[in-house]
Design an enzyme around this catalytic site. Sequence first.
Site, PDB file in Angstrom:
ATOM      1  N   CYS A  59       0.838  -1.209   0.000  1.00  0.00           N
ATOM      2  CA  CYS A  59       0.000   0.000   0.000  1.00  0.00           C
ATOM      3  C   CYS A  59       0.870   1.255   0.000  1.00  0.00           C
ATOM      4  O   CYS A  59       0.558   2.240  -0.688  1.00  0.00           O
ATOM      5  CB  CYS A  59      -0.915   0.020   1.227  1.00  0.00           C
ATOM      6  N   ARG A 136      -7.834  -4.713  -2.990  1.00  0.00           N
ATOM      7  CA  ARG A 136      -7.468  -3.492  -3.744  1.00  0.00           C
ATOM      8  C   ARG A 136      -8.457  -3.309  -4.884  1.00  0.00           C
ATOM      9  O   ARG A 136      -8.197  -3.688  -6.020  1.00  0.00           O
ATOM     10  CB  ARG A 136      -6.045  -3.621  -4.286  1.00  0.00           C
TER      11      ARG A 136
HETATM   12  C1  BEZ Z   1       0.605  -4.603   1.872  1.00  0.00           C
HETATM   13  O1  BEZ Z   1       1.814  -4.819   1.829  1.00  0.00           O
HETATM   14  O2  BEZ Z   1       0.125  -3.545   1.459  1.00  0.00           O
HETATM   15  C2  BEZ Z   1      -0.272  -5.655   2.439  1.00  0.00           C
HETATM   16  C3  BEZ Z   1       0.143  -6.952   2.375  1.00  0.00           C
HETATM   17  C4  BEZ Z   1      -0.661  -7.952   2.918  1.00  0.00           C
HETATM   18  C5  BEZ Z   1      -1.874  -7.623   3.499  1.00  0.00           C
HETATM   19  C6  BEZ Z   1      -2.292  -6.309   3.534  1.00  0.00           C
HETATM   20  C7  BEZ Z   1      -1.500  -5.306   2.990  1.00  0.00           C
END
Ligand code: BEZ
Length: 221
Positions: A59, A136
Amino acid sequence: MNEANENPPENPARACALRIGDPAPDFEARSTVGPVRLSAFRGRWLILFSHPADFTPVCTTEFIELAKRAGEFEQRDCALMALSVDSLFAHFAWLRMIRDRFDVEVRFPIVEDPTLVIGRAFGMVSAQDNDSAAVRTTYFIDPHGVIRAMTCYPANVGRSTPEMLRTLDALQAIDARGGLAPANWQPGEALLSAPTHDLDEVYGAKDATGWFIDRGEEGAA
Ligand code: BEZ
């Protein structure tokens, strides 16, 4: 089919999922730039996207890339709006960290959705469970408030900012000029003409594919 499967219960998550052509559900919420109302964006394009959580690696990379290229969305008269279940104050702390660590200011609104009410209305989270990890999901909403495209990526794969821009460009080019955007279409390339529905035109086309692969008008998007 056994008895249990004859009348499978309706999946509430599926029931609330939106489709292309649906009006985007309106909402009002707190965000990092103050209160926002989705319907206030009518008249411009809006990309509304959810992310699983603040302070997570993928993110963070997405927000850095989108903030760096926010001007390119603005040039296309398209606003960006992010959303997650994290609180407004978590959003603030995350944006401050991004600014201090990566020298990038995120100026587009990030909405807080602690009750999941918006995420559920848009099908970003399951209507059944309380797991806050929205996938997402990205909605391309046109100036009339209609969902024109959507993508859904898992938490462990980040979105492509160039592909978001390309999708927006294709939607805007189609609205402006008509036609169809072929595979891998890029701004400046020709659009395809819509295929005829008339058999006489099929038989009258200059060759076997001329009735559906017509390069349409040339020129920049
Ligand atoms: C992330 O790195 O954005 C992420 C990875 C796994 C679960 C939720 C967010």
